[in-house]
Design an enzyme around this catalytic site. Structure first.
Site, PDB file in Angstrom:
ATOM      1  N   CYS A  85       0.735  -1.248   0.203  1.00 53.19           N
ATOM      2  CA  CYS A  85       0.359  -0.278   0.101  1.00 53.19           C
ATOM      3  C   CYS A  85       0.691   1.408   0.213  1.00 53.19           C
ATOM      4  O   CYS A  85       2.227   0.841   0.654  1.00 53.19           O
ATOM      5  CB  CYS A  85      -0.998  -0.103   1.534  1.00 53.19           C
ATOM      6  SG  CYS A  85      -1.567  -0.933   1.234  1.00 53.19           S
ATOM      7  N   ASP A  91     -10.808  -6.892  21.820  1.00 51.87           N
ATOM      8  CA  ASP A  91     -10.305  -7.011  22.906  1.00 51.87           C
ATOM      9  C   ASP A  91     -10.455  -6.871  23.976  1.00 51.87           C
ATOM     10  O   ASP A  91     -10.451  -6.898  25.385  1.00 51.87           O
ATOM     11  CB  ASP A  91      -8.679  -6.443  22.004  1.00 51.87           C
ATOM     12  CG  ASP A  91      -7.631  -5.746  23.442  1.00 51.87           C
ATOM     13  OD1 ASP A  91      -7.320  -6.660  24.266  1.00 51.87           O
ATOM     14  OD2 ASP A  91      -7.425  -4.460  23.737  1.00 51.87           O
TER      15      ASP A  91
END
Length: 159
Positions: A76, A128
């Site tokens: 990218c 998380d």
């Protein structure tokens, strides 16, 4: 699009040369979901999770991740984002949270990867924060909904 652009003529991976491309306004919208147990959803919905505001922290994580996409995805290009908007929707009937990210820039390459990275990190942040009470949460439905700009123009998912 019948050609994989991240491979050269000899089949070696390379970063696409965008130097000759014109700067254009670019926008991408992506979404994803995380499903959880009803009790976990209630914690998220009420904002009473002991780790804090799950939705607010997921929003911030998504924005931060969009800016780090080039550090995570090897081929990218680093992109100067002009806008990143993150919407989180609580879907009570499904005990799920939907995240929608819109990424924008003016440049030589699109922002699809930035929007998709932001969605994934936002969802992972929810996981998380809630994993201590629900390890069985399911992340899914991550996809590009729309992209605008560049040579290929406007594309939108059907349906």
């Amino acid at each position: 699009m019948s050609e994989l652009t991240h491979f050269d003529a000899s089949g070696q991976a390379h970063m696409v040369d965008v130097g000759a491309k014109a700067d254009t306004a670019r926008r991408a919208v992506a979404e994803g979901y995380i499903r959880m147990q009803p009790a976990t959803f209630a914690l998220v919905q009420s904002g009473s999770h002991k780790k804090g505001d799950v939705i607010g922290i997921a929003r911030l994580a998504a924005i931060m991740a969009s800016k780090r996409t080039a550090d995570l995805i090897p081929l990218c290009h680093p992109i100067a984002l002009t806008r990143v908007a993150v919407e989180l929707e609580l879907l009570e009937a499904a005990h799920a949270v939907r995240i929608v990210v819109t990424a924008e820039t003016v440049g030589k390459t699109g922002v699809e990867m930035e929007a998709l990275t932001a969605v994934n990190v936002g969802l992972l942040t929810i996981y998380d924060m809630c994993k201590a009470v629900d390890r069985g949460m399911e992340i899914g439905g991550v996809r590009l909904l729309e992209k605008e700009g560049g040579k290929s123009g406007h594309w939108k998912v059907e349906g």
